[in-house]
Design an enzyme around this catalytic site. Structure first.
Site, PDB file in Angstrom:
ATOM      1  CG  ASN A  60      40.151  79.125  27.516  1.00 26.56           C
ATOM      2  OD1 ASN A  60      39.735  79.671  26.513  1.00 26.56           O
ATOM      3  ND2 ASN A  60      40.241  77.818  27.614  1.00 26.56           N
ATOM      4  CG  ASP A  61      43.308  76.193  28.879  1.00 29.15           C
ATOM      5  OD1 ASP A  61      42.440  76.838  29.494  1.00 29.15           O
ATOM      6  OD2 ASP A  61      43.224  74.973  28.676  1.00 29.15           O
TER       7      ASP A  61
END
Ligand SMILES: *[C@@H]1O[C@H](CO)[C@@H](O)[C@H](O)[C@H]1NC(C)=O
Ligand SMILES: *[C@@H]1O[C@H](CO)[C@@H](O)[C@H](O)[C@H]1NC(C)=O
Ligand SMILES: *[C@@H]1O[C@H](CO)[C@@H](O)[C@H](O)[C@H]1NC(C)=O
Ligand SMILES: *[C@H]1O[C@@H](CO)[C@H](O)[C@@H](O)[C@@H]1NC(C)=O
Length: 578
Positions: A60-61
């Site tokens: 993710n991020d």
């Protein structure tokens, strides 16, 4: 022109990946036991060819992007154990050009009382002495209590920054009693004004989204300011705030601490409630330490977005080697968790984008970094191609599943633009796109690209403009509509759309799309409006994918000029030899 045999190239690549993976298994000391799924089990069908991905598992991020001693670093949230969220560490990759990446050992992983339950997102700051510091959110218990920690390179002479140390005076910031300790995360890059460093931490106070401000004069002791930098009622948890200056006169990016008369500021937040981001442009009052968004802009979930599609948890950094501000954003999968488990991977980072202020001052502009063009290979062109109503014309001779296409459309007049129903004024662009997709015939538009299309159009993702006549001016809609993208089941196939604030006096509209197996990133009107879709065709895969230009409006549209390039595969997260 004969096409390279795309499938055999892919097969070779898969084989290489297997060989390379064996390297990972051998050299990975800490997480060896987690490497349960070998890369030859990873499903290749919808994996991207030139987007940032690790060989397998969940990401993710993007975290702490930075430039140091000639290398770009990207850290990212990664689950070493599987293709679903969990066990999050900071994975680490380096690049000389932001396109070819080599992977290193994980930079930050749970190992101390202040991050034993997770190492979540954060940012990097380059200190005046040139050395980087990372701030990240540590999870300290099963209740998800969040603190902010710092980490420094073990050896700052090492341009690869392989090893990071988390000093014992961590955490640097605890949630005080006025702060919701389970909603307190994602520290920003620090900026320095008038002798004090500042950082923001994303949070919420009941339904109010908040960017808490902390100050420090020595970069060690951080004190919460009396007021947040900014907050907005009703927006819920603010994740991944990003705050940076932009120049009013130049496309060049500015270092995060720059402040002055020719400078505006941008505040971006990721709204956990909607899972979309929005930003405002405004004024940073450094005396009051407050940010005032321009009154003409919407400061809430209906505000300006970097991307009107699948794009979240983004972060910019300043690249001093080229004076650019560069934006990284994550796109999650739009399939089911079970699909991800079967695929063995989930999540990609989108192509880094240069961002700068539009000369109007009313919005940002974005464009894929120029380095991407190094991957362009075989080129096909179309010009002066007339598209009458109902026409679709194939762009032949490229690898349509992995292509960069840039097109300029022109039209003789705006007279046939459909009326803009005043009822729509209250609607999101998305609702208008949902009602008026590519299949509802129009006046001026819909026209654009049919991406990742099967030959007979059982599957396609149209990216198109539709021009409306409103009472005062024309309204241009850009849609990226996944509803017909796949015959597969259990998929999330939303239409995405944004309005494009563009001058139509030259009667032209441009569109660039980066198409890569399961992602379509589209830049309308020179990066004024950007939309990303994730799609999973069942027929239109590999060399069965096609690309068309189309027009379903009564006004004839001309493809003035179209360039499409088959895209090569970069080196993507091959482990670096030590
Ligand atoms: C630090 O990094 C430099 C450059 O890679 C290297 O020459 C040196 O040996 C490293 N020092 C230590 C203590 O590892
Ligand atoms: C604190 O944050 C958590 C997580 O977002 C939320 O569930 C909880 O309701 C919040 N508490 C208050 C008092 O707002
Ligand atoms: C164009 O419109 C016709 C008629 O509504 C529709 O059948 C066709 O699918 C449309 N083309 C595209 C690409 O959506
Ligand atoms: C990505 O996945 C889709 C489909 O499951 C969700 O609807 C989105 O909310 C999600 N986006 C983010 C940013 O998590």
């Amino acid at each position: 022109m004969a096409l390279p045999n795309f499938l055999s190239v892919l097969a070779l690549f898969a084989l290489l990946s297997v060989l390379i993976n064996n390297g990972v298994e051998a050299s990975h000391k800490i997480y060896h036991r987690y490497q349960s799924l070998s890369v030859d089990m990873v499903k290749q069908t919808h994996r991207t060819g030139y987007h940032f991905q690790p060989p397998k598992n969940w990401i993710n991020d993007p975290n702490g992007p930075l430039y140091y001693k000639g290398l770009y670093h990207l850290f990212y949230q990664y689950n070493p154990e599987g293709a679903v969220w969990g066990n999050i560490v900071w994975a680490h990759s380096v690049s000389k050009d932001l396109i070819n990446w080599e992977s290193l050992e994980h930079a930050i992983y749970p190992s101390k009382w202040f991050d034993n339950y997770g190492c979540w997102s954060g940012s990097a700051t380059i200190l005046p002495n040139g050395e980087p510091v990372i701030f990240y959110t540590g999870i300290v218990d099963e209740k998800n209590t969040q603190v902010q920690n710092y980490a420094v390179p073990a050896n700052s002479s090492d341009p690869y920054l392989r090893e990071w140390v988390k000093p014992d005076d961590n955490p640097i910031v605890y949630p005080d009693r006025s702060v919701n300790a389970t909603a307190f995360r994602d520290p920003t890059t620090a900026w320095l004004v008038d002798g004090y460093w500042r950082i923001l931490i994303g949070s919420r106070r009941r339904h109010r989204g908040v960017a808490y401000l902390y100050r420090s004069w020595d970069f060690k002791k951080w004190v919460k300011a009396k007021h947040p930098l900014h907050s907005v009622q009703g927006t819920g948890m603010w994740e991944c705030p990003d705050f940076f200056p932009v120049s009013m006169s130049k496309e060049d990016g500015l270092d995060t601490s720059v402040w002055g008369p020719n400078v505006r500021h941008v505040l971006k937040v990721s709204l956990d409630l909607t899972r979309y981001e929005y930003y405002t442009i405004g004024t940073y009052d450094k005396k009051k330490d407050r940010y005032y968004p321009d009154k003409t802009l919407v400061d809430g979930w209906a505000g300006l977005r970097y991307d009107y599609g699948n794009f979240y948890a983004s972060k910019t950094f300043f690249d001093p080697s080229t004076n650019r501000r560069i934006l990284w954003g994550w796109a999650n999968e739009s399939d089911a968790v079970q699909h991800d488990k079967n695929k063995g991977w989930a999540g990609i980072q989108l192509i880094p984008r240069r961002v700068w202020l539009d000369p109007s001052g009313k919005q940002l502009l974005q464009w894929p970094i120029a380095e991407l063009e190094k991957l362009r290979s075989h080129n096909v062109q179309l010009s002066s191609q007339k598209l009458y109503q109902g026409y679709h014309v194939e762009v032949k001779g490229i690898t349509a599943a992995q292509v960069d296409v840039d097109v300029t459309f022109s039209f003789p007049s705006l007279d046939k633009a459909e009326p803009f129903d005043p009822k729509w004024a209250k609607l999101d662009a998305l609702d208008v796109c949902a009602q008026k997709g590519s299949k509802a015939q129009g006046g001026l538009g819909p026209f654009g690209l049919l991406t990742l299309a099967s030959e007979k159009l059982e599957e396609f993702t149209p990216v198109f403009f539709r021009v409306f006549k409103a009472s005062d001016k024309h309204k241009v809609l850009l849609c990226s509509d996944a509803r017909s993208s796949s015959l597969g089941i259990g998929l999330y196939k939303p239409p995405f759309a944004g309005f494009v604030d563009v001058d139509l006096t030259d009667k032209k509209l441009t569109l660039r799309s980066l198409i890569d197996h399961s992602v379509v990133e589209s830049f309308g009107a020179g990066g004024r409006t950007v939309i990303t879709s994730r799609v999973y065709p069942t027929i239109a895969v590999f060399d069965k994918a096609h690309l068309f230009v189309f027009n379903n409006g009564s006004e004839t549209v001309t493809v003035e000029n179209l360039n499409a390039w088959s895209m090569k595969m970069p080196v993507m997260n091959v482990p670096m030899k030590s």
